[in-house]
Design a protein around this motif. Sequence first.
Motif, PDB file in Angstrom:
ATOM      1  N   VAL A 153       0.831  -1.207   0.000  1.00  0.00           N
ATOM      2  CA  VAL A 153       0.000   0.000   0.000  1.00  0.00           C
ATOM      3  C   VAL A 153       0.864   1.255   0.000  1.00  0.00           C
ATOM      4  O   VAL A 153       0.600   2.216  -0.757  1.00  0.00           O
ATOM      5  CB  VAL A 153      -0.954  -0.007   1.214  1.00  0.00           C
ATOM      6  N   THR A 154       1.894   1.295   0.822  1.00  0.00           N
ATOM      7  CA  THR A 154       2.727   2.498   0.892  1.00  0.00           C
ATOM      8  C   THR A 154       3.533   2.711  -0.384  1.00  0.00           C
ATOM      9  O   THR A 154       3.693   3.843  -0.839  1.00  0.00           O
ATOM     10  CB  THR A 154       3.677   2.423   2.102  1.00  0.00           C
TER      11      THR A 154
ATOM     12  N   GLY B 113       0.989   3.733  -3.096  1.00  0.00           N
ATOM     13  CA  GLY B 113       0.493   5.071  -2.802  1.00  0.00           C
ATOM     14  C   GLY B 113       1.521   6.149  -3.086  1.00  0.00           C
ATOM     15  O   GLY B 113       1.208   7.208  -3.646  1.00  0.00           O
ATOM     16  N   THR B 114       2.782   5.894  -2.725  1.00  0.00           N
ATOM     17  CA  THR B 114       3.839   6.874  -2.985  1.00  0.00           C
ATOM     18  C   THR B 114       4.062   7.054  -4.477  1.00  0.00           C
ATOM     19  O   THR B 114       4.252   8.182  -4.968  1.00  0.00           O
ATOM     20  CB  THR B 114       5.144   6.417  -2.314  1.00  0.00           C
TER      21      THR B 114
ATOM     22  N   ALA C  22      -1.866  13.306   1.964  1.00  0.00           N
ATOM     23  CA  ALA C  22      -1.673  11.910   1.570  1.00  0.00           C
ATOM     24  C   ALA C  22      -0.304  11.393   2.019  1.00  0.00           C
ATOM     25  O   ALA C  22      -0.173  10.256   2.481  1.00  0.00           O
ATOM     26  CB  ALA C  22      -1.827  11.765   0.060  1.00  0.00           C
ATOM     27  N   ASN C  23       0.728  12.221   1.907  1.00  0.00           N
ATOM     28  CA  ASN C  23       2.055  11.818   2.380  1.00  0.00           C
ATOM     29  C   ASN C  23       2.058  11.588   3.884  1.00  0.00           C
ATOM     30  O   ASN C  23       2.668  10.623   4.371  1.00  0.00           O
ATOM     31  CB  ASN C  23       3.095  12.892   2.014  1.00  0.00           C
TER      32      ASN C  23
ATOM     33  N   LEU D  49       0.240   8.230   4.524  1.00  0.00           N
ATOM     34  CA  LEU D  49       1.065   7.060   4.191  1.00  0.00           C
ATOM     35  C   LEU D  49       2.167   6.847   5.224  1.00  0.00           C
ATOM     36  O   LEU D  49       2.499   5.710   5.566  1.00  0.00           O
ATOM     37  CB  LEU D  49       1.679   7.235   2.799  1.00  0.00           C
ATOM     38  N   THR D  50       2.738   7.938   5.713  1.00  0.00           N
ATOM     39  CA  THR D  50       3.784   7.810   6.747  1.00  0.00           C
ATOM     40  C   THR D  50       3.207   7.221   8.020  1.00  0.00           C
ATOM     41  O   THR D  50       3.807   6.335   8.643  1.00  0.00           O
ATOM     42  CB  THR D  50       4.404   9.185   7.040  1.00  0.00           C
TER      43      THR D  50
ATOM     44  N   PHE E 163       0.519   5.358   8.233  1.00  0.00           N
ATOM     45  CA  PHE E 163       0.126   3.982   7.932  1.00  0.00           C
ATOM     46  C   PHE E 163       1.325   3.043   8.009  1.00  0.00           C
ATOM     47  O   PHE E 163       1.223   1.918   8.502  1.00  0.00           O
ATOM     48  CB  PHE E 163      -0.497   3.947   6.532  1.00  0.00           C
ATOM     49  N   ALA E 164       2.475   3.515   7.520  1.00  0.00           N
ATOM     50  CA  ALA E 164       3.674   2.670   7.518  1.00  0.00           C
ATOM     51  C   ALA E 164       4.227   2.445   8.910  1.00  0.00           C
ATOM     52  O   ALA E 164       4.968   1.477   9.144  1.00  0.00           O
ATOM     53  CB  ALA E 164       4.758   3.294   6.642  1.00  0.00           C
TER      54      ALA E 164
END
Length: 378
Positions: free
Chosen positions: A17-18, A21-22, A48-49, A52-53, A55-56
Amino acid sequence: MRFPDIPPRHRRLVRTVTAVGTAALALVRRRDVAAEHETALRFATSLANAGLTWFAGTRAFADSDFGELDLGGGRRDAGAPARYQTWEPTSEDELSPFEAEDARAKAFRNACVAAASGLVSWAAWTPAENIAEAIDAKLPAGLGRWLGAGASGGFVAVAPILIDRLQDLDATGLQDLDYAPVEIELPSHIRESVNLLLSQPHPVTQDTAEAVAEQLETARFFVWVDYPRAEYPGNERIVLDADQLAEVLRDEDIERIDVYPAASSPRVVPGTQTYPVVGIRDSADQDPGVSAATELSLSIVNGYVDAIWFSAPDSEVSVSDDLPDASVPGTLHPEGLVQESEDAGYSSSFEVFDEDDYTTVLATWPGPDQLSFRAEGS
């Protein structure tokens, strides 16, 4: 990004996903929208960045089993009856205060890193777009956009793999150790010593010794050990082969073996006691670094043998003759009841010693030829 914090069975999902997404974010350029919408696109990209950060780095996929992992491979049913049993907390309420505080601190740090990522993305938007447009001007149409997306997504995909590799190669670093009971076969020299202890005349009735012996005949035995969490992840039972069991026991300081008799075994009366015969290992038989006063003893709880102990006995006896003479009811003793002699000199509570010299591994427990016996009251 704390990819290694994610339980192993969820890492592929999180990393996919990351990375995707990136890469998708890198495909979007300001020239794709009208000038009046550029600020909105910039804000959405920053948000969004940040997402994602977060989420990771989150443990959102740890589930209620706290990262339980099915090892598979049939290993669970192989080998001798030696296995770990670990706690399985189901909520933060079951964590210790330290663990709960640590979890909250990690969540806060992750949120801060995510926010910082969003701010950096916002600040770097214009310079990054200027550089991308300069590169695009020298490349065929669309090539720069896809190269940028591939580079961004590839970096996010490869980075956690490199982190994992570095952790595996860091053999000299601190290991993430956990503490759990492992089932063992009672070593023969310890069983022989216990049997010899039970063969000594009982101060009250030999029926007690016979009941204890019958319990030990069918009991199961466990000791607590430190083990590397990275090598044995998850909370499922883990069956160890003989070499793995020897490795986790090799330097473990063990003074207690937990005993679990069968429920059908005859109970001991009285139900809670220390068995009134102990085995004493004389100082002449001691290994270097082992305390001169060591006893082999059995503790009994609710009529069943609870543990086999090999440790230094309680040497301090509290009697009124040792109390200060000038003391009556209502006397407060700020420095305690036992005072050091003024002639004893300075004594520091900080001592430096080699921990290995004080380790009691199972192999150093006494054999029957190293013991003498003392009955209670003798």
